[in-house]
Design a protein around this motif. Structure first.
Motif, short mmCIF file in Angstrom:
data_model
loop_
_atom_site.label_atom_id
_atom_site.label_comp_id
_atom_site.label_asym_id
_atom_site.label_seq_id
_atom_site.Cartn_x
_atom_site.Cartn_y
_atom_site.Cartn_z
N SER A 194 -4.11 4.07 0.58
CA SER A 194 -4.37 3.62 -0.83
C SER A 194 -5.41 4.73 -1.36
O SER A 194 -6.53 5.04 -0.91
CB SER A 194 -4.97 2.28 -1.07
OG SER A 194 -5.42 2.04 -2.29
N VAL A 195 -5.03 5.58 -2.42
CA VAL A 195 -5.63 6.84 -2.61
C VAL A 195 -5.92 6.71 -4.38
O VAL A 195 -4.92 7.05 -5.09
CB VAL A 195 -5.34 8.07 -2.22
CG1 VAL A 195 -6.41 9.25 -2.71
CG2 VAL A 195 -4.71 8.04 -0.87
N PRO A 196 -7.05 6.32 -4.83
CA PRO A 196 -7.23 6.31 -6.16
C PRO A 196 -8.00 7.66 -6.60
O PRO A 196 -8.92 8.10 -5.73
CB PRO A 196 -8.07 5.19 -6.72
CG PRO A 196 -8.87 4.93 -5.39
CD PRO A 196 -8.05 5.48 -4.24
N GLY A 202 -12.77 3.54 -14.60
CA GLY A 202 -12.97 2.83 -13.40
C GLY A 202 -11.74 2.96 -12.30
O GLY A 202 -10.62 2.71 -12.80
N HIS A 203 -11.92 2.80 -11.31
CA HIS A 203 -10.94 2.35 -10.44
C HIS A 203 -11.59 1.60 -8.82
O HIS A 203 -12.62 1.76 -8.86
CB HIS A 203 -10.39 3.49 -9.73
CG HIS A 203 -11.06 4.52 -9.20
ND1 HIS A 203 -11.20 4.38 -7.52
CD2 HIS A 203 -11.49 5.83 -9.37
CE1 HIS A 203 -12.06 5.33 -7.43
NE2 HIS A 203 -12.14 6.22 -8.33
N ALA A 204 -10.69 0.84 -8.32
CA ALA A 204 -10.96 0.06 -7.17
C ALA A 204 -9.90 0.03 -6.33
O ALA A 204 -8.59 -0.06 -6.57
CB ALA A 204 -11.55 -1.22 -7.41
N SER A 205 -9.96 0.10 -4.89
CA SER A 205 -9.04 0.10 -3.98
C SER A 205 -9.69 -0.81 -2.73
O SER A 205 -10.76 -0.77 -2.27
CB SER A 205 -8.65 1.38 -3.58
OG SER A 205 -8.10 1.23 -2.39
N ALA A 206 -8.89 -1.74 -2.52
CA ALA A 206 -9.45 -2.58 -1.18
C ALA A 206 -8.25 -3.05 -0.44
O ALA A 206 -7.23 -3.64 -1.00
CB ALA A 206 -10.14 -3.70 -1.64
N SER A 207 -8.38 -2.84 0.86
CA SER A 207 -7.20 -3.21 1.77
C SER A 207 -7.95 -4.00 2.98
O SER A 207 -9.08 -3.81 3.52
CB SER A 207 -6.56 -2.20 2.41
OG SER A 207 -5.93 -1.40 1.35
N GLY A 208 -7.26 -5.10 3.14
CA GLY A 208 -7.88 -6.06 4.41
C GLY A 208 -6.93 -7.35 4.74
O GLY A 208 -6.09 -7.21 4.18
N ARG A 209 -7.67 -7.82 5.81
CA ARG A 209 -6.94 -9.10 6.22
C ARG A 209 -7.21 -10.34 5.31
O ARG A 209 -8.18 -10.20 4.51
CB ARG A 209 -7.32 -9.16 7.76
CG ARG A 209 -7.08 -8.04 8.65
CD ARG A 209 -7.45 -8.53 10.11
NE ARG A 209 -6.61 -7.59 10.86
CZ ARG A 209 -5.25 -7.73 11.41
NH1 ARG A 209 -4.64 -9.11 11.08
NH2 ARG A 209 -4.72 -6.83 12.19
N LEU A 210 -6.38 -11.29 5.51
CA LEU A 210 -6.52 -12.52 5.01
C LEU A 210 -8.11 -13.04 5.35
O LEU A 210 -8.68 -12.85 6.45
CB LEU A 210 -5.84 -13.67 5.68
CG LEU A 210 -4.41 -13.68 4.97
CD1 LEU A 210 -3.65 -14.80 5.92
CD2 LEU A 210 -4.52 -13.93 3.54
N ASP A 211 -8.77 -13.47 4.38
CA ASP A 211 -10.25 -13.64 4.42
C ASP A 211 -10.26 -15.06 5.22
O ASP A 211 -9.86 -16.09 4.84
CB ASP A 211 -10.81 -13.84 3.07
CG ASP A 211 -12.46 -14.10 3.25
OD1 ASP A 211 -12.98 -14.65 4.28
OD2 ASP A 211 -12.95 -13.65 2.20
N ASP A 212 -11.22 -14.94 6.61
CA ASP A 212 -11.22 -16.17 7.24
C ASP A 212 -11.93 -17.25 6.69
O ASP A 212 -11.65 -18.37 6.80
CB ASP A 212 -11.91 -16.03 8.39
CG ASP A 212 -11.22 -15.12 9.37
OD1 ASP A 212 -9.83 -15.25 9.43
OD2 ASP A 212 -11.90 -14.50 10.58
N GLU A 213 -12.73 -16.85 5.68
CA GLU A 213 -13.60 -17.92 4.91
C GLU A 213 -12.55 -18.86 3.86
O GLU A 213 -12.91 -19.88 3.66
CB GLU A 213 -14.69 -17.39 3.99
CG GLU A 213 -15.76 -16.72 5.15
CD GLU A 213 -16.58 -17.55 5.81
OE1 GLU A 213 -16.65 -18.84 5.56
OE2 GLU A 213 -16.80 -17.37 6.95
#
Lengths: 373, 255
Positions: A297-299, A312-323
């Motif tokens: 993912s490249v902004p 502005g820009h934002a990029s976030a990749s991750g697993r399902l949040d345990d919380e």
């Protein structure tokens, strides 16, 4: 139609109608480095267009539908190909679809273009031009399905004060390859919503782009994708703010599951020196559901003027949040159902914005089916 | 009549490496339905760890001891099984879950806990009434779970879940913190409402005595250094109000 000489910024340097202006990519080029070229079935090496993708149009009564030859003067006016496959598609299509929404007409229902691939064994090329004349309004659905090796270009010409909403649904069979450029050119105070939903296909690479001809343009680009084992789903966006006081919003969200599921998202936004008063924000999020997946993912935001409303820009990749899961489970909801609720919610925030009921329900059902895997 | 029994509970929290740290060091506590217990103690004494360990948060590792609900081994249950068995944890910091609406969440939770889906009309009515009792704006039903809620709204929403899920034992983890007096009253009324029904045992974890003006506990336990160091009736809360935790902090540290 010769070489388009106006250089785009460093993000997109070249554009031309001539395939020869683009060397055959090797995979080292910035615009090709994430794409597995071996799986392109020679679309980048001049694969002959022996295949066929059937186009059926179910149009709103206000919308004029034409099938035209290559020489139609309305083709290629809004968009100049920006890479080799796009130029190849432009050079090789035999017939194009032109949709026209006459001045001030408001389409009473969505116009659906069904692009049906019949055989992925040989390449097919296509071209679509959608012209929304001043103050007209329409919704267009591009529904891709079947088996195909397909490259095409789609032009959206949105006139002054006009409104166009487009949904491009990639619901291909697993053996399909699809590369598409979808370019919107916006007149004064025009608004454009481009929704890209990519679900099926072995390799799908969609490049939506927006350019503004006059101030007041407003573009919203949304994307939802669900990548399964072995799939490569790539979205490359370009918003070119070359005139003052235009707005753009980009929000792409995907989920990945299974070995070698690969998502690529490139979000390029250029605000040129002339683009004073620009208001832009782009976001990409990826939810990784299993091991073995890959996200790129490249902004990129290139700003050549200080006079902007917002950038502005934002990029976030991750697993399902345990919380998240803990919270839902702590209320008695079993883990698998909790997981579904979180994924459904995360993608649903965009899916809910799909204005065409039939498409929205189809996408919802497709996401449920993905979660059942 | 339900009974939650905690015996010699020891809990560590680790970051996955070898440096696991023991937070609870032998907790004994019994809570029966109809009773209200307050657990009070200074920051870092392990109060919240007790709450999350009972609920089954994966971050906490039980190293010794037992927790049973009516004789059933709670520690052997998954988080959702515990909730369905009748345990409830009102969280101090409820997480935001984008795209999951409050009403969808509540209906899923109620369905899971009751074992069958309530009729939509009946459920909607029930939810509205419960929201009304807690002065929650009806628009909340369509909003994403906890997203953009103020601190007070989040806490009221926790109590809303509590009232709809009707647990046997409710653990409230610092539900009073961050609330202004009005919100505190609304929340306390909610706690008293289901407490008065007599079917639920309440374990109220708090740092401050303030909430105890509105919710009267029969039992007060002072927590320090990961264990209960003193127990008494409501009068103990008043002692704490006047004297603070200082002497327990020292006692807890030296034990």
């Amino acid at each position: 139609m010769g070489l388009e000489t106006k250089p785009l910024s460093t993000l997109h340097e070249r554009s031309s109608y001539d395939v020869a202006d683009f060397p055959v990519p090797t995979g080292r080029e910035e615009e090709w480095r994430f794409t597995p070229l071996r799986r392109l079935r020679d679309l980048h090496k001049g694969a002959e267009g022996l295949g066929k993708a059937l186009v059926e149009v179910e149009a709103a009564p206000e919308v004029k539908v034409e099938r035209v030859g290559r020489d139609d003067p309305r083709l290629g006016r809004a968009y100049v190909p920006g890479d080799r496959v796009s130029a190849q598609a432009y050079a090789a299509f035999t017939e194009a679809t032109v949709l026209t929404v006459p001045k001030e007409a408001v389409a009473s229902r969505p116009t659906v273009l069904r692009i049906n691939g019949e055989d992925a064994g040989s390449a097919a090329y296509g071209h679509t031009t959608v012209i929304v004349e001043p103050f007209a309004q329409a919704t267009v659905v591009l529904a891709h399905r079947g088996s195909a090796t397909y490259a095409d270009n789609v032009e959206f010409v949105v006139g002054d004060g006009a409104k166009l909403s487009v949904i491009s649904l990639q619901d291909w069979e697993d053996d399909s390859v699809h590369l598409s450029h979808q370019h919107a050119r916006l007149g004064r105070d025009a608004s454009f919503t481009g929704f890209v939903v990519s679900l099926g296909g072995d390799l799908v690479r969609i490049a939506p782009s927006v350019a503004y001809d006059a101030p007041g343009g407003d573009a919203e680009l949304y994307g939802v994708y669900f990548v399964d084992a072995g799939q490569h789903l790539e979205h490359r966006l370009l918003v070119d703010h070359a005139v003052p006081h235009c707005r753009s919003r980009v929000d792409y969200r995907g989920a990945l599951q299974g070995q070698d599921a690969h998502a690529v998202w490139i979000g390029d936004v250029i605000i040129r020196a002339e683009g004073e008063g620009t208001d832009t924000y782009e976001l990409n999020r990826n939810l990784v559901l299993t091991d073995g997946t890959r996200v790129d993912s490249v902004p990129n935001l290139e700003i050549l003027t200080g006079e902007v409303v917002g950038a502005g820009h934002a990029s976030a990749s991750g697993r399902l949040d345990d919380e998240h899961l803990f919270y839902l489970q702590a209320r008695g909801i079993p883990r698998d159902e909790a997981r579904r609720m979180v994924v459904r919610g995360y993608l649903g925030q965009l899916v809910d914005r799909i204005e065409v009921d039939e498409v929205r329900e189809k996408v919802r059902a497709a996401i449920e089916a993905e979660l059942d895997r | 009549m339900a009974t939650l029994e905690i015996r010699d509970l020891r809990v560590s929290v680790g970051d996955g490496s070898d440096g696991a740290k023991e937070i609870l060091r032998g907790v004994d506590l019994t809570v029966r339905s109809g009773e209200t217990h307050a657990i009070m103690g200074p920051n870092g004494s392990g109060k919240s760890t007790l709450a999350y360990a009972i609920a089954g948060h994966p971050k906490y590792e039980i190293t010794a001891g037992t927790v049973t609900l009516d004789g059933e081994d709670v520690l052997a249950m998954s988080v959702d099984e515990r909730a369905r068995a009748g345990l409830f944890l009102a969280m101090q910091y409820p997480v935001e879950v984008p795209g999951v609406s409050v009403s969808n969440f509540l209906r899923s939770a109620v369905t899971a806990v009751r074992g069958e889906a309530p009729k939509l009309r009946v459920f909607t009515k029930e939810m509205k009434a419960a929201m009304d009792a807690l002065s929650i704006d009806p628009d909340f039903a369509q909003r994403s779970l906890n997203e953009g809620f103020s601190g007070g709204e989040k806490k009221r929403h926790e109590i809303l879940q509590l009232e709809m899920l009707k647990p046997k034992i409710a653990v409230l983890d610092e539900t009073d913190s961050g609330l202004d007096v009005d919100a505190l009253k609304v929340v306390s009324e909610g706690i008293n409402r289901f407490g008065a029904a007599g079917d639920t045992g309440v374990l109220l974890i708090t740092h401050y005595t303030r909430i105890l003006r509105y919710v009267r506990p029969e039992f007060v336990h002072v927590f320090a250094g990961g264990r209960i160091v003193e127990e008494g009736g409501p009068e103990l809360a008043e002692v704490l109000e006047n004297e603070g935790y200082e002497k327990y902090v020292k006692a807890g540290a030296s034990s």
